[in-house]
Design a protein around this motif. Structure first.
Motif, PDB file in Angstrom:
ATOM      1  N   ARG A   1       0.606  -1.142   0.451  1.00  0.00           N
ATOM      2  CA  ARG A   1      -0.181  -0.186  -0.108  1.00  0.00           C
ATOM      3  C   ARG A   1       0.798   1.071   0.278  1.00  0.00           C
ATOM      4  NH1 ARG A   1      -2.983  -2.118   2.983  1.00  0.00           N
ATOM      5  NH2 ARG A   1      -1.851  -1.211   5.481  1.00  0.00           N
ATOM      6  N   CYS A   2       2.235   1.239   1.063  1.00  0.00           N
ATOM      7  CA  CYS A   2       2.753   2.477   0.980  1.00  0.00           C
ATOM      8  C   CYS A   2       3.310   2.503  -0.267  1.00  0.00           C
ATOM      9  CB  CYS A   2       4.047   2.121   2.128  1.00  0.00           C
ATOM     10  SG  CYS A   2       3.042   2.364   4.044  1.00  0.00           S
ATOM     11  N   VAL A   3       4.214   1.400  -0.950  1.00  0.00           N
ATOM     12  CA  VAL A   3       4.643   1.928  -2.292  1.00  0.00           C
ATOM     13  C   VAL A   3       3.472   1.500  -3.277  1.00  0.00           C
ATOM     14  CG1 VAL A   3       5.117   0.626  -4.218  1.00  0.00           C
ATOM     15  CG2 VAL A   3       6.644   0.212  -2.242  1.00  0.00           C
ATOM     16  N   ALA A   4       2.237   1.798  -3.584  1.00  0.00           N
ATOM     17  CA  ALA A   4       1.137   2.359  -4.349  1.00  0.00           C
ATOM     18  C   ALA A   4       1.743   3.888  -4.469  1.00  0.00           C
ATOM     19  CB  ALA A   4      -0.191   1.350  -4.532  1.00  0.00           C
ATOM     20  N   ALA A   5       1.010   4.306  -3.013  1.00  0.00           N
ATOM     21  CA  ALA A   5       0.765   5.403  -2.274  1.00  0.00           C
ATOM     22  C   ALA A   5       1.769   6.282  -2.815  1.00  0.00           C
ATOM     23  CB  ALA A   5      -0.303   5.317  -1.052  1.00  0.00           C
ATOM     24  N   ARG A   6       3.424   6.121  -2.861  1.00  0.00           N
ATOM     25  CA  ARG A   6       4.398   6.559  -2.567  1.00  0.00           C
ATOM     26  C   ARG A   6       4.552   7.255  -1.554  1.00  0.00           C
ATOM     27  NH1 ARG A   6       7.129   5.545  -7.503  1.00  0.00           N
ATOM     28  NH2 ARG A   6       8.559   7.290  -6.528  1.00  0.00           N
ATOM     29  N   THR A   7       4.218   6.702  -0.261  1.00  0.00           N
ATOM     30  CA  THR A   7       4.525   6.852   1.390  1.00  0.00           C
ATOM     31  C   THR A   7       6.258   6.850   1.427  1.00  0.00           C
ATOM     32  OG1 THR A   7       1.804   6.785   1.142  1.00  0.00           O
ATOM     33  CG2 THR A   7       3.542   7.646   3.242  1.00  0.00           C
ATOM     34  N   HIS A   8       5.673   8.401   1.724  1.00  0.00           N
ATOM     35  CA  HIS A   8       7.746   7.833   2.331  1.00  0.00           C
ATOM     36  C   HIS A   8       8.465   6.682   1.586  1.00  0.00           C
ATOM     37  CE1 HIS A   8       6.724  10.552   5.233  1.00  0.00           C
ATOM     38  NE2 HIS A   8       6.349  10.360   5.968  1.00  0.00           N
ATOM     39  N   LEU A   9       8.476   6.922   0.656  1.00  0.00           N
ATOM     40  CA  LEU A   9       9.225   5.862  -0.247  1.00  0.00           C
ATOM     41  C   LEU A   9      10.838   5.562  -0.166  1.00  0.00           C
ATOM     42  CD1 LEU A   9       7.826   5.310  -3.697  1.00  0.00           C
ATOM     43  CD2 LEU A   9       7.650   4.341  -1.988  1.00  0.00           C
ATOM     44  N   ALA A  10      11.971   6.982   0.164  1.00  0.00           N
ATOM     45  CA  ALA A  10      12.783   6.066   0.741  1.00  0.00           C
ATOM     46  C   ALA A  10      13.317   6.424   1.492  1.00  0.00           C
ATOM     47  CB  ALA A  10      13.586   8.205   0.654  1.00  0.00           C
ATOM     48  N   SER A  11      12.479   6.473   3.219  1.00  0.00           N
ATOM     49  CA  SER A  11      12.482   5.470   4.500  1.00  0.00           C
ATOM     50  C   SER A  11      12.107   4.161   3.748  1.00  0.00           C
ATOM     51  CB  SER A  11      11.502   7.119   5.017  1.00  0.00           C
ATOM     52  OG  SER A  11      11.875   7.639   5.799  1.00  0.00           O
ATOM     53  N   LEU A  12      11.021   3.944   3.385  1.00  0.00           N
ATOM     54  CA  LEU A  12      10.418   2.672   3.076  1.00  0.00           C
ATOM     55  C   LEU A  12      11.839   2.162   2.789  1.00  0.00           C
ATOM     56  CD1 LEU A  12       8.353   0.512   3.151  1.00  0.00           C
ATOM     57  CD2 LEU A  12       7.227   1.327   1.063  1.00  0.00           C
ATOM     58  N   ALA A  13      12.625   2.418   1.291  1.00  0.00           N
ATOM     59  CA  ALA A  13      13.235   1.339   0.820  1.00  0.00           C
ATOM     60  C   ALA A  13      14.563   0.670   1.873  1.00  0.00           C
ATOM     61  CB  ALA A  13      13.917   2.726   0.022  1.00  0.00           C
ATOM     62  N   GLU A  14      14.663   2.118   2.816  1.00  0.00           N
ATOM     63  CA  GLU A  14      15.700   1.092   4.036  1.00  0.00           C
ATOM     64  C   GLU A  14      15.318   0.196   4.271  1.00  0.00           C
ATOM     65  OE1 GLU A  14      17.693   4.003   5.640  1.00  0.00           O
ATOM     66  OE2 GLU A  14      17.609   6.127   4.676  1.00  0.00           O
ATOM     67  N   ASN A  15      14.395   0.007   4.760  1.00  0.00           N
ATOM     68  CA  ASN A  15      13.309  -1.413   5.620  1.00  0.00           C
ATOM     69  C   ASN A  15      13.366  -2.199   5.589  1.00  0.00           C
ATOM     70  OD1 ASN A  15      11.017  -3.232   6.174  1.00  0.00           O
ATOM     71  ND2 ASN A  15      10.460  -0.649   7.098  1.00  0.00           N
ATOM     72  N   PRO A  16      13.785  -3.366   6.798  1.00  0.00           N
ATOM     73  CA  PRO A  16      15.127  -4.593   6.938  1.00  0.00           C
ATOM     74  C   PRO A  16      13.719  -5.865   6.301  1.00  0.00           C
ATOM     75  CG  PRO A  16      16.118  -3.102   8.652  1.00  0.00           C
ATOM     76  CD  PRO A  16      14.605  -2.585   8.167  1.00  0.00           C
ATOM     77  N   SER A  17      13.220  -5.151   6.624  1.00  0.00           N
ATOM     78  CA  SER A  17      11.742  -6.100   6.455  1.00  0.00           C
ATOM     79  C   SER A  17      11.202  -5.964   5.376  1.00  0.00           C
ATOM     80  CB  SER A  17      10.998  -6.469   7.606  1.00  0.00           C
ATOM     81  OG  SER A  17      10.148  -5.644   7.570  1.00  0.00           O
ATOM     82  N   LEU A  18      11.507  -5.334   4.327  1.00  0.00           N
ATOM     83  CA  LEU A  18      11.148  -4.931   3.152  1.00  0.00           C
ATOM     84  C   LEU A  18      10.617  -5.791   1.942  1.00  0.00           C
ATOM     85  CD1 LEU A  18       8.975  -2.799   1.025  1.00  0.00           C
ATOM     86  CD2 LEU A  18      11.544  -1.734   0.134  1.00  0.00           C
TER      87      LEU A  18
END
Length: 463
Positions: free
Chosen positions: A219-236
């Motif tokens: 959902r966050c990828v689709a909504a482009r929600t804080h993508l630079a932060s999400l890109a660091e997430n270890p559980s992605l």
């Protein structure tokens, strides 16, 4: 006779050869309302008689400077916890504002910090909680404190807190404490992460660190929600990492390129750009600066930000130091010179040449491997004064050369020569009366006691 210059007094206050009777005389000085010279108050190894004078000094500025000394023993500074001035207690609570990055400041005893946290002045309590010098044991003890600001600080010790205290913080009546606790708990709890990403105040950090449900990640990828932060997430999930690796946003691709699980080939196929002075925190490297495996992965990468992160470790083995020294990245060299005691001399010289100014002077004076031998023959006649002052560092530099350099066109070279104990005494006495040289002359350990006494007399320091 040329007029006496006041900065000579500051130099004498810093002089390592200053006799104790003159030090005590300086410490009792009011300085025209400004208090004693700071260099006298913040010397290392002050004797008990000196500490007693400072603690009883009528000028709060003297006690403030001592409270913020990085060289004083914590138990000595702690005696200011009952000082009548809230400004002094505030300075004590925060501690030194700056210290050598290669050293750490010993914290105040926990019982003293506890008293400061209960101080009647809000500024004291705030300064203590903002201090970077608190002991881990004291931080953990704040979990049950009545002040929510203190409990929020306790969250920094999350990994060391017992389960019941963690649970209490997660249910704390103060929302800022609950949020801070949840931002730690979310690293292992996807339900907590899901709650946090609905809060604009915590969404970015929760997406960076929290354990994610796949549905929330999609959902966050689709909504482009804080993508630079999400890109660091270890559980992605891996497929979402791959999708973000080709995202249109440069910042997102760069964040993906720093992920720890990537192989070097995969990492370097990502289209990213690193700015010349970008030294952002790479968390997995920062947390592993003492881990040989982490350091080797970072230091052998072709990624500039991983190299820069590794260069900040004082634990690099010799082969990785040599490898980083060959990167031709000025920022890697700068970071090595600051953080590692075994940085090669040729790197130190390149940094000195490139940066000049105050930083280069500090590095030349304090780095254990900065070169000394042969500098006089090599640089005494260099057209650049920044190099001529290096000649002073050479053990083979003669008094005649130092006399000559003390008249150099470049002021930093003159000051370096005047601070050297091999300078002829007549020139040293003369320099005490030259405005731009008076401090260096006063700090010269070869300055005779009678000259130091004369400096104090001319500055009207009471006997």
């Amino acid at each position: 006779m040329v007029a006496f210059h006041a900065s000579a007094l500051d130099g004498v206050a810093r002089n390592p050869a200053l006799p104790t009777p003159l030090l005590l005389r300086l410490l009792a000085f009011d300085g025209g309302g400004d208090g004693p010279p700071r260099h006298a108050l913040q010397r290392a190894g002050l004797p008990e008689t000196a500490v007693e004078i400072i603690l009883a000094h009528p000028n709060p500025a003297a006690r403030i400077n001592f409270a913020m000394s990085a060289r004083a023993e914590p138990v000595q500074r702690a005696r200011l916890a009952d000082d009548p001035s809230p400004e002094v207690r505030t300075a004590l609570a925060y501690g030194p504002e700056w210290c050598d990055p290669r050293t750490t400041v010993a914290p105040l005893p926990d019982n003293v910090c506890a008293r400061l946290l209960d101080d009647s002045a809000p500024s004291v309590r705030t300064a203590l909680l903002d201090s970077p010098h608190l002991a881990p044991s004291f931080i953990a003890a704040l979990a049950t404190h009545r002040d929510p600001a203190a409990r929020r600080v306790a969250v920094r010790a999350w990994q060391d807190l017992p389960p019941d205290e963690r649970s209490a913080l997660l249910a704390d009546p103060a929302p800022e404490v609950r949020r801070a606790a949840a931002l730690w708990e979310c690293r292992r709890n996807a339900r907590v992460t899901a709650e946090l990403i609905r809060d604009p105040k915590s969404a970015a950090e929760a997406l960076r660190h929290g354990l994610l449900h796949r549905a929330d990640a999609e959902r966050c990828v689709a909504a482009r929600t804080h993508l630079a932060s999400l890109a660091e997430n270890p559980s992605l999930p891996t497929d979402l990492v791959e999708r973000l690796a080709i995202d249109t946003d440069e910042a997102v691709r760069l964040a993906v390129s720093l992920r720890p699980e990537l192989g070097e080939t995969q990492r370097m196929t990502i289209d990213f750009t690193v700015e010349a002075f970008d030294r952002r925190n790479v968390e997995w490297v920062r947390n592993g600066l003492a881990d040989p495996e982490v350091l080797r992965r970072a230091a052998t990468s072709a990624h500039p930000l991983l190299l820069r992160a590794a260069a900040q470790s004082p634990h690099l083995p010799p082969d990785l130091i040599r490898l980083l020294a060959r990167t031709e990245d000025p920022l890697v060299e700068d970071l090595l010179s600051v953080h590692h005691p075994d940085t090669p001399q040729e790197v130190l010289m390149r940094v000195y040449t490139r940066l000049g100014g105050t930083f280069s002077s500090w590095m030349a004076e304090t780095h254990p491997r900065f070169p000394r031998e042969g500098l006089a023959a090599r640089y005494a006649d260099h057209p650049d004064g920044n190099y001529r002052r290096l000649a002073v560092r050479d053990p083979a530099a003669t008094p005649t050369l130092l006399e000559r350099l003390s008249h150099d066109p470049a002021v930093w070279t003159r000051q370096a020569a005047v601070s050297d104990p091999r300078l002829p005494l007549d020139r040293l006495r003369e320099a005490l009366h030259v405005p731009e040289l008076a401090f260096a002359a006063g700090a010269n350990p070869a300055l005779p006691k009678d000259e130091m006494t004369a400096v104090l007399n001319r500055a009207d320091v009471p006997a």
